[in-house]
Write a protein that holds these residues in place. Sequence first.
Motif, PDB file in Angstrom:
ATOM      1  N   ARG A 157       1.906   1.699 -10.241  1.00 38.70           N
ATOM      2  CA  ARG A 157       1.624   0.970  -9.005  1.00 38.70           C
ATOM      3  C   ARG A 157       2.934   0.586  -8.336  1.00 38.70           C
ATOM      4  O   ARG A 157       3.781  -0.087  -8.933  1.00 38.70           O
ATOM      5  CB  ARG A 157       0.794  -0.271  -9.302  1.00 38.70           C
ATOM      6  CG  ARG A 157       0.328  -1.015  -8.032  1.00 38.70           C
ATOM      7  CD  ARG A 157      -0.522  -2.204  -8.387  1.00 38.70           C
ATOM      8  NE  ARG A 157       0.264  -3.216  -9.094  1.00 38.70           N
ATOM      9  CZ  ARG A 157      -0.236  -4.048 -10.009  1.00 38.70           C
ATOM     10  NH1 ARG A 157      -1.517  -3.965 -10.346  1.00 38.70           N
ATOM     11  NH2 ARG A 157       0.532  -4.935 -10.605  1.00 38.70           N
ATOM     12  N   GLY A 215       1.415  -1.201  -2.540  1.00 35.37           N
ATOM     13  CA  GLY A 215      -0.039  -1.073  -2.472  1.00 35.37           C
ATOM     14  C   GLY A 215      -0.529   0.320  -2.787  1.00 35.37           C
ATOM     15  O   GLY A 215      -1.712   0.614  -2.568  1.00 35.37           O
ATOM     16  N   LYS A 216       0.334   1.189  -3.332  1.00 34.26           N
ATOM     17  CA  LYS A 216      -0.041   2.566  -3.642  1.00 34.26           C
ATOM     18  C   LYS A 216      -0.027   2.807  -5.150  1.00 34.26           C
ATOM     19  O   LYS A 216       0.656   2.115  -5.910  1.00 34.26           O
ATOM     20  CB  LYS A 216       0.921   3.555  -2.965  1.00 34.26           C
ATOM     21  CG  LYS A 216       0.916   3.503  -1.442  1.00 34.26           C
ATOM     22  CD  LYS A 216      -0.358   4.110  -0.865  1.00 34.26           C
ATOM     23  CE  LYS A 216      -0.298   4.186   0.651  1.00 34.26           C
ATOM     24  NZ  LYS A 216      -1.523   4.800   1.228  1.00 34.26           N
ATOM     25  N   TYR A 217      -0.796   3.829  -5.562  1.00 35.64           N
ATOM     26  CA  TYR A 217      -0.872   4.210  -6.962  1.00 35.64           C
ATOM     27  C   TYR A 217      -0.439   5.675  -7.100  1.00 35.64           C
ATOM     28  O   TYR A 217      -1.048   6.557  -6.499  1.00 35.64           O
ATOM     29  CB  TYR A 217      -2.286   4.008  -7.499  1.00 35.64           C
ATOM     30  CG  TYR A 217      -2.691   2.558  -7.492  1.00 35.64           C
ATOM     31  CD1 TYR A 217      -2.512   1.775  -8.623  1.00 35.64           C
ATOM     32  CD2 TYR A 217      -3.217   1.955  -6.343  1.00 35.64           C
ATOM     33  CE1 TYR A 217      -2.873   0.420  -8.622  1.00 35.64           C
ATOM     34  CE2 TYR A 217      -3.573   0.613  -6.332  1.00 35.64           C
ATOM     35  CZ  TYR A 217      -3.388  -0.144  -7.473  1.00 35.64           C
ATOM     36  OH  TYR A 217      -3.718  -1.473  -7.466  1.00 35.64           O
ATOM     37  N   GLY A 235      -2.634   7.649  -4.306  1.00 41.97           N
ATOM     38  CA  GLY A 235      -3.914   7.143  -3.821  1.00 41.97           C
ATOM     39  C   GLY A 235      -3.819   5.675  -3.487  1.00 41.97           C
ATOM     40  O   GLY A 235      -2.839   4.989  -3.821  1.00 41.97           O
ATOM     41  N   ASP A 236      -4.856   5.165  -2.842  1.00 39.77           N
ATOM     42  CA  ASP A 236      -4.877   3.765  -2.419  1.00 39.77           C
ATOM     43  C   ASP A 236      -5.502   2.839  -3.456  1.00 39.77           C
ATOM     44  O   ASP A 236      -5.392   1.620  -3.346  1.00 39.77           O
ATOM     45  CB  ASP A 236      -5.644   3.636  -1.101  1.00 39.77           C
ATOM     46  CG  ASP A 236      -4.942   4.341   0.046  1.00 39.77           C
ATOM     47  OD1 ASP A 236      -3.691   4.341   0.052  1.00 39.77           O
ATOM     48  OD2 ASP A 236      -5.639   4.885   0.915  1.00 39.77           O
ATOM     49  N   THR A 237      -6.180   3.408  -4.448  1.00 40.85           N
ATOM     50  CA  THR A 237      -6.785   2.609  -5.512  1.00 40.85           C
ATOM     51  C   THR A 237      -6.423   3.228  -6.857  1.00 40.85           C
ATOM     52  O   THR A 237      -6.059   4.413  -6.932  1.00 40.85           O
ATOM     53  CB  THR A 237      -8.320   2.560  -5.374  1.00 40.85           C
ATOM     54  OG1 THR A 237      -8.855   3.850  -5.721  1.00 40.85           O
ATOM     55  CG2 THR A 237      -8.733   2.183  -3.954  1.00 40.85           C
TER      56      THR A 237
END
Length: 735
Positions: A425, A428-430, A441-443
């Motif tokens: 992480r 705010g990105k993964y 991705g965002d989650t």
Amino acid sequence: MNRVTASSFLRIALASALSFSWTAHGFAQSASSGTEQQQQSTAEWPRSFESPAGATITLHQPQVTEWTGFSKLTALIASEYSPKGGSDPAYGVIEVTADTAADREADEVTLSNIEVANINFSTLGREQLADTSLEIGKLLPTAPITVSLTRLTASLDNYEQLQDAKGFGADAPAIFVSEKPAILLQTNGKPTTAPVKGADGLEFVVNTNWDLLATGDPATYYLRIENSWVSAARIEGPWTAVSELPAIFGKLPDDDNWKEARAAIPPQASKDGVPVVYYSDKPAELVVIDGQPQLQPVENTDLQWVANANSDLFFDSANNTWYFLASGRWFSATDLKGPWAFASENLPDDFRNIPDGQPYSIVRASVPGTSESEEARLQASIPTTARVSRTGVSVDVTYFGDPKFERITGTDMAYAVNTNFTVIRVGGKYFVLYNGVWFVGDTPTGPFAVADTVPDDIYSIPPSSPVYNVTYVRVYETTPEYVVYGYTSGYLWAFLAWGTLIYGTGWYYPPYWVYRPGYPPIYRPWRVTYGSGTYYLPGRGTFTAHYGRAYGPYGGIAAGGIYNQNTGAYIRGGRAWGPYNNAGFVSVRGPAGNRYWVADVNGNIYKSWDRGVTTTNRWSRDNVKTNAQNRWQKRDTSAISDARKNDLIANRDGNVFRKENGEWKQHEKGQWKSIRSRETGTNRTQRVEELRQSLDRQRASRDRGIQRVESRRQVERGGRSELQRPTTRRFQRRR
């Protein structure tokens, strides 16, 4: 000189010199020609060709002088040119450049966009040089070639010093030394058990490298050693032989997880008796000596090699100290019982004087300052690259429950702990690194897309983090259709440190456990540095580990029982690990067909993808039309005197040198004269001596290159190599 024609000329030179395959049809020295190609690759020098007009071109082995970013190569080629009917040849030097892409597994480097940077035939006039250019130019059109990576790296002379990484752990592991048959029972942390499916009352220890089961109240441990069993009331021992197992063992599942254990029922008596069982709850190392140490003197040193040990163990009589090599690191002790201390930084100079051609010569690759060590470091720094389709690959990340992240010390980033995938992480990105490809991705669960950039923060992750290896995978190029990724051997845990190449960070990362009421715990181990007898194998340019009796049937400490979240079951012996057979474990693909290999860093991770990923060498060759015919004929050079074979060496000034009767001479104005310096005064003698030493090093590099290629072939054919350990009997099970 016309660049196209000169480039064509170069292909003959580099191909002949460095053991290659050419993508153009009609060329006789293709790698697919089997035995013929192998003979050609080690043939003596020089090699000559005759042009259609009758001119003779004699080529001497190219000298690679630079390899900028391991993507742009520069080489010098000493050449002789004789027009038809001519007598004395003209000597010259051609400097060339080429774009490169390496494939360590195939031992290949693809050279493309080959151009001439400079040409210097000092004895030719302008008109003669133009005529020479035309003759040389009557060759095949431009096409990439592949050369041997092993030979190329061995032949590099005076390559720029590669920089060490910092922050690795230098604490010595527990090192056990036994003069009797012994094994090393390891658990990755406190021993933890899980029930054996279908066998109520029987449990197995999840986090070990052996078949270790427990039953009864209080529990008794049962340890399988090949076809025998031993038991103990405590895991620390003492252990005694077992002639009969409890009846519950008959309910072991009839599957691959317990195949070897079922085959050892009923127990068989060991021919060697009960071995000494050493126990450690952290990665450790075991040295087994067959009786008293048999010390074999190492010529011209104060060192003595322990010839009857299963590992690399030396005694230095000058300081009465023992030295042990593990995972590319040296440890020392004044007593074999310890304590042991890190010694790579103050290794005695005699280790650099260990001779070639001996069973113990393999350790030179792990001695700072040796040519073998520099070659190992160079190969480890060369990226393996691949072109990845933006739409052709994907990754689905699963977790053991809800995603859980832990902070990376010293950063604002965090990594996922309850998954077999590498998820980081950043803000705010993964970011997910899977089989050498970055996704974003965002989650934490996606969806994930191929990433065309990676935050710089990721490359600040320290070695103390279990995800440090991600810092060795980078984006090299992006287009709307694809992204080019590449990794160096740090991705597979081989690093440059303390002037040599090491395996593992030296840090211990405790495994992550997920405890579930009413269910077996989930075990997620991290990569370990010790506990497998890991050593560097120059014949393959990789770290590997020994298996069998000493370190358990499943290799190393992290290869015991691994939970496969895709199937919901444990996999014994690490069968779920390894994206590509012998390439080391980086991610989980499931148990079907994958063999665990604890430390091999030589495989090509990108070949584990079924689609959407094209290795660099393949796409370079696929993009070339090969419909031309070779119009040059190779000439026999067997009549050339031994004094002239493999000795012609060039430098950037356009000078050509060769050795006659043990003396280096320079070609000037049609004659061979003793080398001299143009400088005057006190510097002249020093400059001449430096030149002699440089020429000697370059010739030695050529010889090493030929030796390394042949050694690698012997290893690949399954035979012995003088660069291997002295037969694998040192690591085989006792019979």
